[in-house]
Scaffold this active site. Structure first.
Site, mmCIF file in Angstrom:
data_model
loop_
_atom_site.group_PDB
_atom_site.id
_atom_site.type_symbol
_atom_site.label_atom_id
_atom_site.label_comp_id
_atom_site.label_asym_id
_atom_site.label_seq_id
_atom_site.Cartn_x
_atom_site.Cartn_y
_atom_site.Cartn_z
ATOM 1 N N ASP A 64 0.811 -1.216 0.000
ATOM 2 C CA ASP A 64 0.000 0.000 0.000
ATOM 3 C C ASP A 64 0.852 1.277 0.000
ATOM 4 O OD1 ASP A 64 -2.781 1.124 0.614
ATOM 5 O OD2 ASP A 64 -1.628 2.019 2.235
ATOM 6 N N GLU A 123 1.441 -0.229 -4.992
ATOM 7 C CA GLU A 123 0.381 0.726 -5.305
ATOM 8 C C GLU A 123 0.935 2.144 -5.333
ATOM 9 O OE1 GLU A 123 -1.677 2.675 -2.538
ATOM 10 O OE2 GLU A 123 -3.585 2.818 -3.578
HETATM 11 C C1 NOJ Z 1 -4.478 3.120 -0.536
HETATM 12 C C2 NOJ Z 1 -5.680 2.304 -0.183
HETATM 13 O O1 NOJ Z 1 -6.110 1.606 -1.312
HETATM 14 C C3 NOJ Z 1 -6.707 3.277 0.335
HETATM 15 O O2 NOJ Z 1 -7.966 2.667 0.483
HETATM 16 C C4 NOJ Z 1 -6.195 3.844 1.642
HETATM 17 O O3 NOJ Z 1 -7.071 4.864 2.098
HETATM 18 C C5 NOJ Z 1 -4.803 4.462 1.480
HETATM 19 N N1 NOJ Z 1 -3.928 3.678 0.669
HETATM 20 C C6 NOJ Z 1 -4.131 4.653 2.826
HETATM 21 O O4 NOJ Z 1 -3.677 3.446 3.341
#
Ligand code: NOJ
Ligand code: MG
Length: 593
Positions: free
Chosen positions: A232, A302
């Site tokens: 993430d 991500e």
């Molecule tokens: C990306 C996640 O997909 C999202 O849902 C989240 O709010 C943020 N990162 C923070 O962790």
């Protein structure tokens, strides 16, 4: 000195570099499990409730594993299942090594993993390294300066303290959730940094102990049989240690703390982010080498950022970084995008990969408006064709294979704090999976569910789509079957702009049948003579997969060239319709449910 010989030498080197960065060419090496698989994202709270509390859970997922086996999905990725106060629905973790009670227990997780392994499937977890919950023991101890946690987070003194006691944060950094990214903690008498909510303090990756502890977290789940991680928010992992102020982009004279007018070059894509990902890759590889099951453990990273920054997550070669930095570029298309735009988005990825790296295609997730809502129900099959048949790994967000639409979320149903005033932004795409037309689409026996049920479940649900003669689900499954073909797994790719709104791409592999996918992104009917744009096409091709709105059937023959013959059948595509054609005219692919 710059002699002619030197110039020629430099030119040759440059040409070679350019050539390494050429379009997708036939993949020569053996393919690994994560390359041939479809990766399916499960949003656990909305997938299947097993205990009637209105929230999905691990036992619910376990009870639905047949769905993946039947469909041909080999890999599932679970969004966070860890202990969490749920300020950012599980992305605020208070214990990295336990399961939140709403999802079940560690024993439930072990039993889920066992069932997954028994089916020859793979499981990925979300790894959220950028921040913890403010309820995490590390943060609580850090507030109290209890060692070794004192410097686990990004703490700093106020820039100024006014006589009335007001404290000025150290700089102008902003949170993505609004306001300053700094919150003052009275007990510790310092500010801490958070790019996301106040309740998500950021870990300090310049502290070696933090890095070690986070590897222990990886190890904990690897030891339980996990095959990799979706990592993430990697572009926020580290920040400028000198805390420089961030400035407005040059086109804005002032930016009044408006997030998107500011160049966040000190808090986003900071160069040390990449080293963290490379360190985790090394860790995963060494783990795999020593484990009795020495298959590859993978990372998907991500980062919504520029292509140059994203592809840095791959690393310099195939062994340095993430196997699959998420490719979000198809999410940037909208209804205005014509075939030139799609070709550009697809080329962008391949032009920036180096030899040996592997692409992936994301068409939705829990942070963006659902595909069918944003682009329209009619183009759902076209997007499935892109993600499944372009070279690379397809990533599916639960429900998109059915054309599930975003739920309509009232104010009183909002869960997420990332919203625009009264308008829910991310809640709509987080509604329960529609299994059938019973209560809550078969998701839960509770009248009230965590995510807002989409009233369309009476019509858009898996069971109905399995029974229907034509459905998005059936197309999706047909495409997964097609991904087993050597041509689709390893074949060469060529993209063609057939007309303003029609895009086509071929996949070819010597000694095997070829495939040609044609998608009409426009809202007009298109008469298409494929042979006019695409060289060396046979006169006739057979339909391997028709989109449900296409008016074609499996095995139907289309003509690629103009002919005055009365029986001539050039390709005609309705608005937003698509087909996969094949040179394999004798074999009609199955349309099993
Ligand atoms: C990306 C996640 O997909 C999202 O849902 C989240 O709010 C943020 N990162 C923070 O962790
Ligand atoms: Mg950070």
């Amino acid at each position: 000195m710059l002699t002619i010989k030197n110039v020629i030498f430099i030119l040759i080197v440059l040409l070679k570099i350019k050539c390494i960065k050429c379009k997708w060419k036939i993949w020569e090496k053996d393919l690994d499990w994560w390359q041939t698989s479809v990766i399916y994202q499960i949003y656990p709270v909305s997938f299947q409730d097993s205990d009637g509390d209105g929230k999905g859970d691990l036992e619910g997922i376990r009870s639905r594993l047949d769905y993946f086996t039947e469909t041909g999905i080999k890999t599932i990725w679970l969004s966070p299942i860890y202990t969490s106060p749920k300020i950012d629905n599980g992305y605020d973790i208070s214990n990295f090594t336990d399961v939140d009670p709403i999802f079940g227990t560690l024993d439930d997780f072990k039993s889920l993993v066992k069932n997954i392994k028994d089916r020859g499937m793979y499981i990925l977890l979300d790894f959220v390294p950028n921040h913890t919950s403010d309820q995490h023991e590390w943060f609580q101890k850090s507030i109290k300066r209890i060692e070794p946690y004192t410097d686990y987070y990004i703490w700093t003194d106020p820039k100024q303290i006014f006589p009335n006691g007001t404290k000025l944060p150290p700089n102008n950094w902003l949170s993505l959730f609004g306001g300053s990214a700094w919150t003052y903690n009275e007990e510790r008498q310092q500010f801490y940094y958070h790019k996301f909510t106040v309740q998500q303090p950021e870990l300090n990756y310049y502290n070696k102990k933090v890095r070690e502890d986070m590897k222990e977290v990886l190890k904990f789940w690897l030891d339980l049989g996990v095959d990799g991680f979706r990592v993430d928010a990697v572009r926020y992992l580290t920040e400028d240690p000198e805390l420089h102020d961030e400035l407005c982009f040059p086109e804005f004279k002032t930016c009044n703390n408006e997030y998107f007018k500011i160049n966040h070059n000190y808090t986003e894509d900071w160069p040390d982010d990449y080293d963290m990902v490379y360190e985790w890759r090394e860790f995963l590889d060494s783990y795999a080498k020593c484990s009795p099951y020495n298959h590859t453990r993978i990372m998907l990273t991500e980062a919504y950022t520029s292509i140059d920054d994203i592809t840095l997550y791959y690393g310099n070669d195939t062994n340095q970084g993430a196997q699959l930095p998420f490719n979000f570029y198809l999410l940037y298309a909208d209804i205005e995008s014509n075939s030139t735009v799609y070709k550009y988005l697809i080329d962008l990825w391949f032009d920036n990969m180096v030899e040996g790296q592997w692409a992936d295609w994301v068409t939705g997730n829990h942070d963006v408006t659902r595909l069918a809502t944003k682009m329209g129900n009619e183009i759902v099959d076209g997007f499935a064709m892109l993600s499944m048949l372009l070279p690379g790994t397809a990533v599916t967000y639960q429900g998109d294979e059915l054309g599930q639409t975003s739920s309509m979320v009232r104010k009183d149903q909002q869960r997420d704090r990332y919203n625009a005033g009264d308008l829910a932004i991310r809640d709509p795409e987080r509604g329960p999976f529609p299994w059938n037309d019973s209560l809550n689409g078969g998701f839960s026996s509770n009248k009230f569910t965590w995510g807002t049920v989409n009233p369309s479940y009476w019509e858009i649900n898996l069971e109905t789509q399995k029974k229907a003669e034509k459905s998005h689900y059936k197309v999706y499954k047909q495409l997964i079957d097609l991904r087993q073909k050597p041509t689709i797994q390893r074949g060469d790719l060529n993209l063609y702009i057939v007309s303003t709104w029609v895009l086509a791409f071929t996949r070819e592999l010597s000694g095997n049948e070829s495939y040609l996918t044609v998608i009409n992104f426009g809202s007009e009917m298109e008469f298409i003579l494929l042979g006019e744009t695409i060289p060396k096409l046979p006169d006739k091709l057979s339909v391997a997969v028709p989109s449900i709105n296409s008016d074609y059937k499996d095995g139907e023959i289309v003509d690629t060239k103009f002919s005055l013959h009365i029986a001539s059948k050039p390709l005609i595509l309705r608005p937003k319709a698509s087909v996969v054609l094949t040179t394999d005219i004798t074999v009609v692919p199955t349309t099993s449910p």
